[in-house]
Design a protein around this motif. Sequence first.
Motif, PDB file in Angstrom:
ATOM      1  N   VAL A   1       0.861  -1.178   0.000  1.00 27.01           N
ATOM      2  CA  VAL A   1       0.000   0.000   0.000  1.00 27.01           C
ATOM      3  C   VAL A   1       0.892   1.220   0.000  1.00 27.01           C
ATOM      4  CG1 VAL A   1      -1.715   1.273   1.312  1.00 27.01           C
ATOM      5  CG2 VAL A   1      -1.826  -1.204   1.237  1.00 27.01           C
ATOM      6  N   GLY A   2       0.659   2.134  -0.955  1.00 23.36           N
ATOM      7  CA  GLY A   2       1.456   3.348  -1.048  1.00 23.36           C
ATOM      8  C   GLY A   2       0.662   4.569  -0.617  1.00 23.36           C
ATOM      9  N   CYS A   3       1.365   5.611  -0.252  1.00 22.65           N
ATOM     10  CA  CYS A   3       0.757   6.856   0.207  1.00 22.65           C
ATOM     11  C   CYS A   3       0.222   7.660  -0.979  1.00 22.65           C
ATOM     12  CB  CYS A   3       1.785   7.679   0.985  1.00 22.65           C
ATOM     13  SG  CYS A   3       1.091   9.163   1.722  1.00 22.65           S
TER      14      CYS A   3
ATOM     15  N   PHE B   1       4.021  13.855  -3.808  1.00 24.43           N
ATOM     16  CA  PHE B   1       5.471  13.774  -3.596  1.00 24.43           C
ATOM     17  C   PHE B   1       5.876  12.840  -2.462  1.00 24.43           C
ATOM     18  CE2 PHE B   1       4.470  18.071  -5.175  1.00 24.43           C
ATOM     19  CZ  PHE B   1       5.010  17.937  -6.449  1.00 24.43           C
ATOM     20  N   CYS B   2       5.015  11.934  -2.065  1.00 22.52           N
ATOM     21  CA  CYS B   2       5.331  10.969  -1.002  1.00 22.52           C
ATOM     22  C   CYS B   2       5.440   9.584  -1.619  1.00 22.52           C
ATOM     23  CB  CYS B   2       4.250  10.979   0.074  1.00 22.52           C
ATOM     24  SG  CYS B   2       4.655   9.906   1.466  1.00 22.52           S
ATOM     25  N   ASN B   3       6.515   8.882  -1.317  1.00 21.47           N
ATOM     26  CA  ASN B   3       6.682   7.524  -1.835  1.00 21.47           C
ATOM     27  C   ASN B   3       6.784   6.510  -0.700  1.00 21.47           C
ATOM     28  OD1 ASN B   3       9.210   8.105  -0.906  1.00 21.47           O
ATOM     29  ND2 ASN B   3      10.290   7.690  -2.809  1.00 21.47           N
ATOM     30  N   ASN B   4       6.263   6.856   0.478  1.00 32.28           N
ATOM     31  CA  ASN B   4       6.241   5.919   1.604  1.00 32.28           C
ATOM     32  C   ASN B   4       5.225   4.824   1.334  1.00 32.28           C
ATOM     33  OD1 ASN B   4       8.097   7.543   2.900  1.00 32.28           O
ATOM     34  ND2 ASN B   4       6.561   8.628   4.087  1.00 32.28           N
ATOM     35  N   SER B   5       5.498   3.647   1.870  1.00 33.22           N
ATOM     36  CA  SER B   5       4.579   2.528   1.695  1.00 33.22           C
ATOM     37  C   SER B   5       4.656   1.591   2.892  1.00 33.22           C
ATOM     38  CB  SER B   5       4.913   1.754   0.417  1.00 33.22           C
ATOM     39  OG  SER B   5       6.147   1.092   0.552  1.00 33.22           O
ATOM     40  N   SER B   6       3.709   0.671   2.948  1.00 35.98           N
ATOM     41  CA  SER B   6       3.673  -0.286   4.045  1.00 35.98           C
ATOM     42  C   SER B   6       4.878  -1.226   3.996  1.00 35.98           C
ATOM     43  CB  SER B   6       2.373  -1.088   4.007  1.00 35.98           C
ATOM     44  OG  SER B   6       2.246  -1.760   2.770  1.00 35.98           O
ATOM     45  N   THR B   7       5.414  -1.483   2.807  1.00 34.58           N
ATOM     46  CA  THR B   7       6.579  -2.364   2.708  1.00 34.58           C
ATOM     47  C   THR B   7       7.840  -1.718   3.257  1.00 34.58           C
ATOM     48  OG1 THR B   7       7.020  -1.636   0.447  1.00 34.58           O
ATOM     49  CG2 THR B   7       5.695  -3.624   0.708  1.00 34.58           C
TER      50      THR B   7
ATOM     51  N   GLY C   1       7.732  -0.079   6.017  1.00 36.77           N
ATOM     52  CA  GLY C   1       7.529  -0.078   7.458  1.00 36.77           C
ATOM     53  C   GLY C   1       6.669   1.054   7.990  1.00 36.77           C
ATOM     54  N   TYR C   2       6.066   1.844   7.114  1.00 33.33           N
ATOM     55  CA  TYR C   2       5.222   2.948   7.553  1.00 33.33           C
ATOM     56  C   TYR C   2       3.801   2.457   7.829  1.00 33.33           C
ATOM     57  CZ  TYR C   2       8.884   6.101   6.013  1.00 33.33           C
ATOM     58  OH  TYR C   2      10.069   6.767   5.869  1.00 33.33           O
TER      59      TYR C   2
ATOM     60  N   CYS D   1       0.197   7.894   4.647  1.00 35.01           N
ATOM     61  CA  CYS D   1       1.160   7.340   5.598  1.00 35.01           C
ATOM     62  C   CYS D   1       1.137   8.128   6.896  1.00 35.01           C
ATOM     63  CB  CYS D   1       2.575   7.321   5.004  1.00 35.01           C
ATOM     64  SG  CYS D   1       3.284   8.946   4.747  1.00 35.01           S
ATOM     65  N   GLU D   2       1.833   7.627   7.890  1.00 34.66           N
ATOM     66  CA  GLU D   2       1.860   8.228   9.209  1.00 34.66           C
ATOM     67  C   GLU D   2       2.706   9.498   9.294  1.00 34.66           C
ATOM     68  OE1 GLU D   2       4.227   5.890  12.055  1.00 34.66           O
ATOM     69  OE2 GLU D   2       4.996   4.802  10.319  1.00 34.66           O
ATOM     70  N   VAL D   3       3.505   9.801   8.287  1.00 26.06           N
ATOM     71  CA  VAL D   3       4.417  10.945   8.313  1.00 26.06           C
ATOM     72  C   VAL D   3       3.640  12.232   8.091  1.00 26.06           C
ATOM     73  CG1 VAL D   3       6.453  11.977   7.246  1.00 26.06           C
ATOM     74  CG2 VAL D   3       6.277   9.500   7.460  1.00 26.06           C
TER      75      VAL D   3
END
Length: 53
Positions: free
Chosen positions: A2-4, A8-14, A16-17, A50-52
């Motif tokens: 799952v991606g954010c 401009f955010c590339n955080n994802s569950s993989t 660790g977010y 994401c959490e950020v």
Amino acid sequence: MVGCAAPFCNNSSTKGYTMKVFPRNTERRALWEKHVGKMNSTPTNNSYLCEVK
């Protein structure tokens, strides 16, 4: 994976977010959209942030 959905955010569950799904309630979803800012697309029931901050 799952991606954010935020711009401009590339955080994802993989990475660790912790990911939060957009609310299904239309009023609450509109509030989230307002606080996120300009998004690349309209959030769906499968869109996550994401959490950020």
